[in-house]
Design an enzyme around this catalytic site. Structure first.
Site, PDB file in Angstrom:
ATOM      1  N   ASP A   1       0.870  -1.150   0.000  1.00 13.87           N
ATOM      2  CA  ASP A   1       0.000   0.000   0.000  1.00 13.87           C
ATOM      3  C   ASP A   1       0.922   1.218   0.000  1.00 13.87           C
ATOM      4  OD1 ASP A   1      -3.184   0.640   1.655  1.00 13.87           O
ATOM      5  OD2 ASP A   1      -2.077   1.790   0.154  1.00 13.87           O
TER       6      ASP A   1
HETATM    7  C1  GLC Z   1      -4.287   4.397  -0.210  1.00 12.46           C
HETATM    8  C2  GLC Z   1      -5.213   3.218   0.004  1.00 12.46           C
HETATM    9  C3  GLC Z   1      -5.199   2.236  -1.130  1.00 12.46           C
HETATM   10  C4  GLC Z   1      -4.990   2.998  -2.424  1.00 12.46           C
HETATM   11  C5  GLC Z   1      -3.584   3.547  -2.393  1.00 12.46           C
HETATM   12  C6  GLC Z   1      -3.292   4.416  -3.617  1.00 12.46           C
HETATM   13  O1  GLC Z   1      -3.663   4.761   0.973  1.00 12.46           O
HETATM   14  O2  GLC Z   1      -5.082   2.506   1.226  1.00 12.46           O
HETATM   15  O3  GLC Z   1      -6.464   1.547  -1.130  1.00 12.46           O
HETATM   16  O4  GLC Z   1      -5.145   2.124  -3.533  1.00 12.46           O
HETATM   17  O5  GLC Z   1      -3.308   4.290  -1.216  1.00 12.46           O
HETATM   18  O6  GLC Z   1      -4.078   5.567  -3.590  1.00 12.46           O
END
Ligand code: GLC
Length: 721
Positions: free
Chosen positions: A262
């Site tokens: 993430d």
């Molecule tokens: C965010 C979210 C994830 C998302 C990623 C990119 O923090 O937790 O679901 O796809 O970052 O935006």
């Protein structure tokens, strides 16, 4: 001029293009492996490392010298996100409008796996149109508490329903030649302290509740990418947890694709390298505003570590191999078929999902509204006119239009009835009551034939500001399940002056209904139903569509009745949360511990009725064949979700009183009967024995329950396994 170092890559590119321009295929085809081998052999260590971390906000590095492009990703689970370009600043001169689909929990409420596939296909096609390779969805985290700010993006409290809907969605996306990204692996069930919280959870609860949707995504849908979650599990960050990634995901489940972190979820070079994280994303968020991609954990320091011999280059090669496999699977080297966005068909699919996902919770002979009698219609509430597409956090989208409930009602019956509107309450940071708005609405209600209240939750107060207010949004959890801005008092006051109040809610989960539930004639849960949500809601309220949605989560009478708030912890303390309730999540708890919910898992009313009959079961070597009839015993066509639960009556350990093991949705004309036949595999009767660290099937008596909801069981049979 030494041509050899130019000629080879050129030949290689020609070779790759010629050999890869075919339809998307399953990952790790042998022919690809050979091409991947030759690419890896040509790469320098620096080029390999350049591929395993971000090269911009939503891309990971390529190798231009060898014709390997960057991998381009985009959120989100219910629509292709704003065009953020390379540095998070929204690119304002790009038309990034897309189909704003109903959010995950609305999709799950359809219990229609075919719709799940079509939903994924729309998403994949629109991602292609926008030039993306990976769409960062579906979000499949189990709904453990109604307070989690991202429940609206997720699917269900039940692992089987979540798995079925996720598999359809992923296949839909990937058949478009786009990679899906099932997230957030794993046990990311709250937003509070998400980036550091340590989830203390039993392996049995992981295996039976929190893993199944991820496992099904890998084993059944061949998902190409998985996103490692922010939180820790039993002491180790998910992106630095070798048991979770190397052993369970890659070894046991045979995952051949790539695990990306993430955004900002990697915290240590060695741990991430050795534990199975293949791409580090989003660490730039932690560097802002001085972004330096070479300073990522899996960048310069990884190069140094390999050069010092502390990490074998084979570890890096495996990551590059996995990334290249995904690229070959989506034919990144070939010419991909074009996608399309904002088509009528896509918008019609958004409408269909909303119509099948909206849940009719209560109906005291008032719905569908009879336009001959409802001549003066009063619509009350901020959510009758508010738009939601931009809110919610990373799942935000820009869309060509969003039909609000008031627009939907006017479009449908505006020329047959007098429709008036009162705001009724005001959304304020201070959660205050606006007495004038409320009094005006109540006064107007005195002269109306029917009052349609549209309230509930919203996403962020200001879409640009995440995680500031207690709404349905990434980055923050709700404080409680009470309605805000005086909606409770207003609903009660409306019901005191008008006998025909229909309450409809937007939101990612339940609100406390006790203050007014007995006084209102009907309650409808609309979730966040997407760009055609207002049309769908109007179609249901006025009977153009017969509702068929079923709750994918339990609506408790009060917050503390939820097991995550009574047995387990939520949101935990001092950066640790104990999932002490174990496998007793959702209805597994309410039914086993006999706690009465307001509305139970699998509940949803129709304008017609269904009868179940002739339920027969037959066992043969640990599988059970079932057959039963369903009849539409009412006067209008309708769809029924038949649910099959299994109860283990003689287990050696405490088991839930029932567990969903199968469902189907059937559309029936009045008086039509259909025979449903299915086979329950032996896995439907097994459970994970922590002491033995394996799934077991204990001989004994099992009850098979057939119902229209988890508590509306119509027929049952017992079998000996
Ligand atoms: C965010 C979210 C994830 C998302 C990623 C990119 O923090 O937790 O679901 O796809 O970052 O935006």
């Amino acid at each position: 001029m030494d041509f050899s170092n130019r000629l080879i890559p050129l030949l290689l590119i020609v070779f790759l293009v010629v050999s890869c321009s075919k339809k998307p295929h399953n990952i790790s085809e042998n022919s690809d492996e050979l091409k991947i081998d030759s690419l890896i052999q040509r790469m320098t260590l620096e080029e390999k490392i350049g591929m395993i971390h971000a090269s911009s906000a939503f891309t990971s590095g390529g190798v231009p010298r060898l014709g390997i492009p960057e991998l381009i990703m985009s959120d989100g689970p219910h629509g292709v996100r704003f065009e953020h370009g390379r540095d998070w600043a929204r690119d304002m001169d790009v038309d990034d409008s897309v189909t704003y689909l109903p959010t995950g929990i609305c999709l799950a409420s359809t219990w229609n796996t075919e719709l799940g596939y079509q939903y994924g296909a729309v998403l994949g096609s629109e991602a292609k149109h926008r030039g993306k390779d990976v769409i960062l969805g579906p979000g499949v985290n189990i709904i453990r508490s109604p307070l989690c700010g991202r429940n609206f993006e997720y699917l269900s409290e039940d692992p089987f329903l979540t798995s079925r809907m996720a598999v359809g969605y992923i296949k839909g996306v990937q058949d478009q030649g786009i990679a899906a990204c099932v997230k957030h692996f794993a046990a990311n069930n709250q937003e509070e302290n998400r980036s550091g919280i340590n989830v203390v959870v039993s392996e049995q609860a992981l295996r039976e509740i929190y893993f199944p949707a991820f496992e099904a995504s890998v084993r059944e849908a061949n998902v190409l990418t998985v996103m490692g979650a922010y939180n820790k599990i039993n002491g180790l960050y998910c992106t630095q947890n070798p048991w979770l990634l190397n052993q369970v995901l890659k070894e046991e489940w045979g995952f051949k694709g790539l695990l990306m972190s993430d955004w900002g979820a990697v915290h240590n070079t060695r741990e991430a390298l050795l534990s199975g994280t293949d791409i580090e994303m989003g660490t730039d968020l932690l560097q802002m505003p001085n972004i330096d991609y070479n300073k990522f954990y899996l960048a310069d320091s990884a190069i140094a570590m390999v050069k010092r011999g502390e990490v074998p280059v084979s570890v890096v090669d495996d990551k590059v191999r996995r990334i290249l496999r995904v690229m070959f699977s989506i034919r990144l080297f070939g010419n991909r078929t074009p996608g399309e966005a904002n088509t009528k068909e896509h918008q019609q699919l958004a409408l269909k999902v909303a119509e099948e996902g909206i849940v009719l919770l209560k109906n005291q002979q008032i719905l569908p509204l009879n336009i001959a009698k409802a001549k003066k219609i009063l619509v009350v509430g901020e959510n009758a006119t508010r738009k939601h597409a931009h809110g919610g956090g990373s799942s935000q989208v820009s869309t060509k239009y969003e039909i609000t409930p008031l627009e939907g009602i006017k479009n449908l019956v505006g020329n047959e009835a007098a429709i008036s509107y009162q705001q009724g309450y005001e959304i304020t940071r201070e959660n205050t009551v606006n007495k004038k708005l409320s009094d005006d609405a109540v006064a107007a209600a005195k002269n109306a034939d029917v009052v349609i209240f549209v309230g509930g939750w919203i996403h962020n107060f200001n879409p640009a500001e995440w995680g500031i207010d207690a709404y349905d949004s990434e980055g923050i959890d709700k404080k409680n399940t009470q309605l805000m801005y005086g909606q409770d008092k207003l609903i009660r006051a409306l019901a005191e002056v008008n006998n025909n109040v229909v309450v409809t809610f937007f939101g990612g989960g339940p609100v406390d209904m006790a203050p007014w539930l007995l006084q209102v004639k009907a309650v409808v849960q609309a979730w966040y139903p997407g760009m055609e949500g207002g049309t769908a809601l109007a179609n249901i309220l006025f009977g153009k569509t017969n509702p068929s949605g079923k709750l994918p989560m339990t609506f408790a009478k009060k917050l503390e009745d939820n097991p995550s708030h009574s047995i387990g912890e939520y949101p935990g303390k001092s950066m640790e949360v104990n999932y002490a309730e174990g496998i007793f999540v959702g209805y597994r708890y309410f039914d086993t511990y006999q706690v009465e919910p307001e509305f139970c898992f699998g509940h949803g009313l129709s304008y017609t009725t269904f009868e179940y009959s002739d339920f027969m079961v037959e066992t043969s070597d640990n599988t059970v064949s079932l057959s039963f009839n369903i009849t539409n015993s009412g006067k209008i066509p309708g769809a029924e979700v038949a649910q099959v639960y299994v109860a283990n009556k003689e287990a050696s350990v405490k088991r839930p009183s029932k567990e969903l093991k199968w469902f189907t949705k059937v559309m029936l004309e009045p008086n039509e009967t259909t025979t449903v036949e299915l086979e329950l595999p032996k896995e439907a009767f097994m459970f994970y024995q922590e002491t033995k660290k394996q799934w077991v099937l204990e001989p004994g008596e099992f009850e098979i329950l057939l119902g229209s909801s988890s508590r509306d069981i119509r027929l049952s049979q017992t079998v000996e396994m």
